[in-house]
Design a protein around this motif. Structure first.
Motif, mmCIF file in Angstrom:
data_model
loop_
_atom_site.group_PDB
_atom_site.id
_atom_site.type_symbol
_atom_site.label_atom_id
_atom_site.label_comp_id
_atom_site.label_asym_id
_atom_site.label_seq_id
_atom_site.Cartn_x
_atom_site.Cartn_y
_atom_site.Cartn_z
ATOM 1 N N TYR A 1 45.900 64.290 52.556
ATOM 2 C CA TYR A 1 44.701 63.373 51.558
ATOM 3 C C TYR A 1 44.749 64.671 50.504
ATOM 4 N N HIS B 1 33.488 62.215 42.725
ATOM 5 C CA HIS B 1 33.848 63.434 41.948
ATOM 6 C C HIS B 1 34.957 63.789 41.162
ATOM 7 N N ARG C 1 34.187 64.509 50.974
ATOM 8 C CA ARG C 1 35.332 65.624 50.759
ATOM 9 C C ARG C 1 35.027 66.545 52.139
ATOM 10 N N ASP D 1 35.006 60.491 46.558
ATOM 11 C CA ASP D 1 34.046 60.100 47.092
ATOM 12 C C ASP D 1 33.645 60.698 48.414
ATOM 13 N N SER E 1 38.952 73.069 51.441
ATOM 14 C CA SER E 1 38.488 71.880 51.173
ATOM 15 C C SER E 1 39.281 70.413 50.695
ATOM 16 N N TRP E 2 39.519 69.462 51.024
ATOM 17 C CA TRP E 2 40.324 68.713 50.705
ATOM 18 C C TRP E 2 39.533 67.333 50.422
ATOM 19 N N THR E 3 40.246 66.417 50.340
ATOM 20 C CA THR E 3 39.989 65.488 49.772
ATOM 21 C C THR E 3 40.490 63.981 50.954
ATOM 22 N N GLN F 1 36.571 66.385 40.305
ATOM 23 C CA GLN F 1 37.262 67.559 41.385
ATOM 24 C C GLN F 1 37.601 66.502 42.332
ATOM 25 N N TRP F 2 36.659 65.868 43.134
ATOM 26 C CA TRP F 2 37.736 65.981 44.558
ATOM 27 C C TRP F 2 38.879 64.786 44.552
ATOM 28 N N ARG F 3 38.592 64.013 43.444
ATOM 29 C CA ARG F 3 39.572 62.704 43.624
ATOM 30 C C ARG F 3 39.230 61.855 44.409
ATOM 31 N N VAL G 1 35.138 70.232 54.010
ATOM 32 C CA VAL G 1 34.594 71.308 53.398
ATOM 33 C C VAL G 1 35.056 72.341 54.564
#
Length: 190
Positions: free
Chosen positions: A116, A70, A78, A76, A148-150, A72-74, A80
């Motif tokens: 992250y 994704h 995430r 796959d 939220s963070w990746t 925006q997530w940078r 939340v």
């Protein structure tokens, strides 16, 4: 959701790590139904934070996985979260509270080396005063943190420990091994 045999290994490993770690005894974790429309794969935990037997904060942590990635997530995967806690009314008017509450998350993730990217969120303070037929208890104040963070490493247990540390800070729990002055029992006077 896809059949269990088709579940990607990265998601399976992340879920296993989130299930395997145990936080502080004051934080009760429970698996809950995860939202199904946010990503092809999802997993969710709820948390209740107790202080002297009373619930003082609650939260949800949701793991999302989209094998296609994704933008925006940078990534796959995430994480939340939504965390809520009741505040002392005088704290709700502190102009520094939102920035401090945000650092509860970022500092906790850093403390556990939970790396992250693409972190974002909001901190909301609300104050409620009841009138008329709803009149009753004194005014209340609440804090809500949505974020939220990746994750950039596969150590999801570190992310869970960081999230639980943020919950503890939001609930006003002392650090592990430190007794709160309000929680100590006084010896009877002689």
């Amino acid at each position: 959701m896809a059949s269990p045999s088709a579940v990607p290994e990265a998601f399976t490993r992340a879920v296993a790590a989130l299930r395997a770690d145990s936080p502080r005894p004051e934080i009760l974790l429970e698996e809950i139904a995860a939202p199904q429309r946010l990503a092809p794969y999802s997993f969710a935990l709820s948390a209740t934070v107790l202080r002297s037997g009373d619930e003082v904060a609650s939260g949800r942590l949701i793991l999302l996985h989209d094998p296609a990635g994704h933008d925006q997530w940078r990534g796959d995967l995430r994480l939340v979260t939504l965390v809520t806690a009741e505040l002392e009314p005088d704290l709700a008017t502190d102009p520094l509270l939102p920035a401090v509450a945000w650092t509860w998350l970022t500092d906790a993730l850093e403390q556990f080396s939970a790396t992250y990217t693409a972190i974002g969120g909001t901190v909301t303070e609300t104050a409620s005063t009841r009138f008329g037929e709803l009149a009753g208890p004194a005014p209340t104040a609440d804090l809500e943190v949505r974020a939220s963070w990746t994750p950039t490493s596969g150590d999801f247990a570190a992310h869970l420990r960081g999230w639980c540390a943020m919950l503890a800070s939001t609930a006003g729990l002392p650090p592990p091994g430190v007794a709160s002055l309000t929680d100590r029992h006084r010896a009877p006077a002689t």
